[in-house]
Motif scaffolding. Sequence first.
Motif, PDB file in Angstrom:
ATOM      1  N   ASN A   1       0.816  -1.214   0.000  1.00  0.00           N
ATOM      2  CA  ASN A   1       0.000   0.000   0.000  1.00  0.00           C
ATOM      3  C   ASN A   1       0.849   1.263   0.000  1.00  0.00           C
ATOM      4  N   SER A   2       1.836   1.317   0.895  1.00  0.00           N
ATOM      5  CA  SER A   2       2.645   2.530   1.040  1.00  0.00           C
ATOM      6  C   SER A   2       3.545   2.763  -0.164  1.00  0.00           C
ATOM      7  N   THR A   3       3.954   1.693  -0.842  1.00  0.00           N
ATOM      8  CA  THR A   3       4.803   1.835  -2.028  1.00  0.00           C
ATOM      9  C   THR A   3       4.144   2.725  -3.076  1.00  0.00           C
ATOM     10  N   ALA A   4       2.837   2.574  -3.256  1.00  0.00           N
ATOM     11  CA  ALA A   4       2.129   3.371  -4.260  1.00  0.00           C
ATOM     12  C   ALA A   4       2.167   4.858  -3.919  1.00  0.00           C
ATOM     13  N   TYR A   5       2.043   5.177  -2.633  1.00  0.00           N
ATOM     14  CA  TYR A   5       2.041   6.585  -2.228  1.00  0.00           C
ATOM     15  C   TYR A   5       3.460   7.172  -2.239  1.00  0.00           C
ATOM     16  N   ILE A   6       4.425   6.373  -1.782  1.00  0.00           N
ATOM     17  CA  ILE A   6       5.806   6.857  -1.788  1.00  0.00           C
ATOM     18  C   ILE A   6       6.312   7.006  -3.211  1.00  0.00           C
ATOM     19  N   CYS A   7       5.825   6.175  -4.116  1.00  0.00           N
ATOM     20  CA  CYS A   7       6.182   6.305  -5.533  1.00  0.00           C
ATOM     21  C   CYS A   7       5.859   7.711  -6.024  1.00  0.00           C
ATOM     22  N   GLU A   8       4.676   8.212  -5.697  1.00  0.00           N
ATOM     23  CA  GLU A   8       4.278   9.552  -6.130  1.00  0.00           C
ATOM     24  C   GLU A   8       5.088  10.633  -5.429  1.00  0.00           C
ATOM     25  N   ILE A   9       5.441  10.388  -4.159  1.00  0.00           N
ATOM     26  CA  ILE A   9       6.272  11.345  -3.417  1.00  0.00           C
ATOM     27  C   ILE A   9       7.650  11.466  -4.069  1.00  0.00           C
ATOM     28  N   VAL A  10       8.259  10.314  -4.361  1.00  0.00           N
ATOM     29  CA  VAL A  10       9.594  10.306  -4.964  1.00  0.00           C
ATOM     30  C   VAL A  10       9.542  10.880  -6.369  1.00  0.00           C
ATOM     31  N   ARG A  11       8.522  10.512  -7.128  1.00  0.00           N
ATOM     32  CA  ARG A  11       8.395  11.027  -8.502  1.00  0.00           C
ATOM     33  C   ARG A  11       8.277  12.546  -8.495  1.00  0.00           C
ATOM     34  N   GLY A  12       7.496  13.071  -7.559  1.00  0.00           N
ATOM     35  CA  GLY A  12       7.369  14.512  -7.454  1.00  0.00           C
ATOM     36  C   GLY A  12       8.692  15.181  -7.109  1.00  0.00           C
ATOM     37  N   GLY A  13       9.466  14.518  -6.233  1.00  0.00           N
ATOM     38  CA  GLY A  13      10.771  15.054  -5.878  1.00  0.00           C
ATOM     39  C   GLY A  13      11.724  15.070  -7.053  1.00  0.00           C
ATOM     40  N   ILE A  14      11.695  14.025  -7.859  1.00  0.00           N
ATOM     41  CA  ILE A  14      12.574  13.960  -9.031  1.00  0.00           C
ATOM     42  C   ILE A  14      12.185  15.009 -10.063  1.00  0.00           C
ATOM     43  N   LEU A  15      10.877  15.140 -10.300  1.00  0.00           N
ATOM     44  CA  LEU A  15      10.411  16.107 -11.300  1.00  0.00           C
ATOM     45  C   LEU A  15      10.610  17.550 -10.860  1.00  0.00           C
ATOM     46  N   SER A  16      10.836  17.757  -9.544  1.00  0.00           N
ATOM     47  CA  SER A  16      11.071  19.118  -9.060  1.00  0.00           C
ATOM     48  C   SER A  16      12.478  19.609  -9.387  1.00  0.00           C
ATOM     49  N   ILE A  17      13.367  18.692  -9.773  1.00  0.00           N
ATOM     50  CA  ILE A  17      14.736  19.071 -10.158  1.00  0.00           C
ATOM     51  C   ILE A  17      14.721  19.537 -11.605  1.00  0.00           C
ATOM     52  N   GLU A  18      15.265  20.682 -11.871  1.00  0.00           N
ATOM     53  CA  GLU A  18      15.228  21.243 -13.222  1.00  0.00           C
ATOM     54  C   GLU A  18      15.945  20.322 -14.217  1.00  0.00           C
ATOM     55  N   THR A  19      15.427  20.278 -15.409  1.00  0.00           N
ATOM     56  CA  THR A  19      15.944  19.365 -16.432  1.00  0.00           C
ATOM     57  C   THR A  19      17.393  19.668 -16.807  1.00  0.00           C
ATOM     58  N   GLY A  20      17.832  20.892 -16.536  1.00  0.00           N
ATOM     59  CA  GLY A  20      19.213  21.252 -16.852  1.00  0.00           C
ATOM     60  C   GLY A  20      20.230  20.409 -16.113  1.00  0.00           C
ATOM     61  N   GLN A  21      19.851  19.883 -14.938  1.00  0.00           N
ATOM     62  CA  GLN A  21      20.754  19.026 -14.174  1.00  0.00           C
ATOM     63  C   GLN A  21      21.045  17.727 -14.933  1.00  0.00           C
ATOM     64  N   MET A  22      19.997  17.151 -15.493  1.00  0.00           N
ATOM     65  CA  MET A  22      20.177  15.935 -16.279  1.00  0.00           C
ATOM     66  C   MET A  22      20.984  16.222 -17.533  1.00  0.00           C
ATOM     67  N   GLU A  23      20.673  17.309 -18.195  1.00  0.00           N
ATOM     68  CA  GLU A  23      21.376  17.656 -19.433  1.00  0.00           C
ATOM     69  C   GLU A  23      22.847  17.940 -19.167  1.00  0.00           C
ATOM     70  N   ALA A  24      23.140  18.602 -18.058  1.00  0.00           N
ATOM     71  CA  ALA A  24      24.534  18.907 -17.722  1.00  0.00           C
ATOM     72  C   ALA A  24      25.307  17.625 -17.450  1.00  0.00           C
ATOM     73  N   ALA A  25      24.671  16.686 -16.727  1.00  0.00           N
ATOM     74  CA  ALA A  25      25.337  15.417 -16.433  1.00  0.00           C
ATOM     75  C   ALA A  25      25.576  14.618 -17.711  1.00  0.00           C
ATOM     76  N   ARG A  26      24.593  14.632 -18.621  1.00  0.00           N
ATOM     77  CA  ARG A  26      24.763  13.901 -19.874  1.00  0.00           C
ATOM     78  C   ARG A  26      25.861  14.526 -20.723  1.00  0.00           C
ATOM     79  N   SER A  27      26.004  15.837 -20.625  1.00  0.00           N
ATOM     80  CA  SER A  27      26.992  16.533 -21.461  1.00  0.00           C
ATOM     81  C   SER A  27      28.426  16.217 -21.062  1.00  0.00           C
ATOM     82  N   ILE A  28      28.630  15.755 -19.821  1.00  0.00           N
ATOM     83  CA  ILE A  28      29.994  15.417 -19.392  1.00  0.00           C
ATOM     84  C   ILE A  28      30.252  13.916 -19.457  1.00  0.00           C
TER      85      ILE A  28
END
Length: 230
Positions: free
Chosen positions: A108-135
Amino acid sequence: MNSLIEVLTKYSSMFWNAVVTTLLLSLFTVVFATVFGSFMALMKISKIRILRYIANIYVEFIRGTPLLVQVYVVFYGLPMLGVELPTFDFMGNNFSRLFPGILAMVINSTAYICEIVRGGILSIETGQMEAARSIGFTRSQAMRLVVFPQAVKNFLPALGNEFVSVIKNSSQVSVIGVAELMYITNTVRGISYKTIEPLIIVSIMYFIMTFIISSLVKRLEVRLAVKEAR
């Protein structure tokens, strides 16, 4: 008042053991659900369509059905499917009852924590991923080493609030005989012939536990806000 103190004094050891069981049940649930919920969140934001479908179906189905139903399905359904449950004792509990209780709460809790974690990941600006990929990082390396560590700071407070919810929801597993607070409260009501006093005691115990954790979560939020301001 005297009756309340009498019940608390006479059955204090039972209540204390129930508090320990409730906290362990909640702690195991949050720890395992955080691990599985994180993987589920990564599946939901994956570029692989089948993984997104599986994660979406799981989250929507689990969040759309009551925990009590899930407890019954796990406890009665697994043996019907031939799944053998552990039978040794753990802190006065028969583990054949404690294990399905933890399992149902993790599911039960996995479903709710999934949304919590997903929200946390999506709150990070996409530039962080792009910068990491660029190096030279791969997508998985960038997610694991750059994006996810930053996201943890964002979803930790929400994770603490989920811990509070899990403590309260743990009362649901009393229906399968797990000796947590609600189960012991009903037991004390039966053997003491007191109906209200045990309920008042358990309400205070739940409040103390959730208040302490909520206070710690608020302090964590303040400290994280201060660090972000710097």
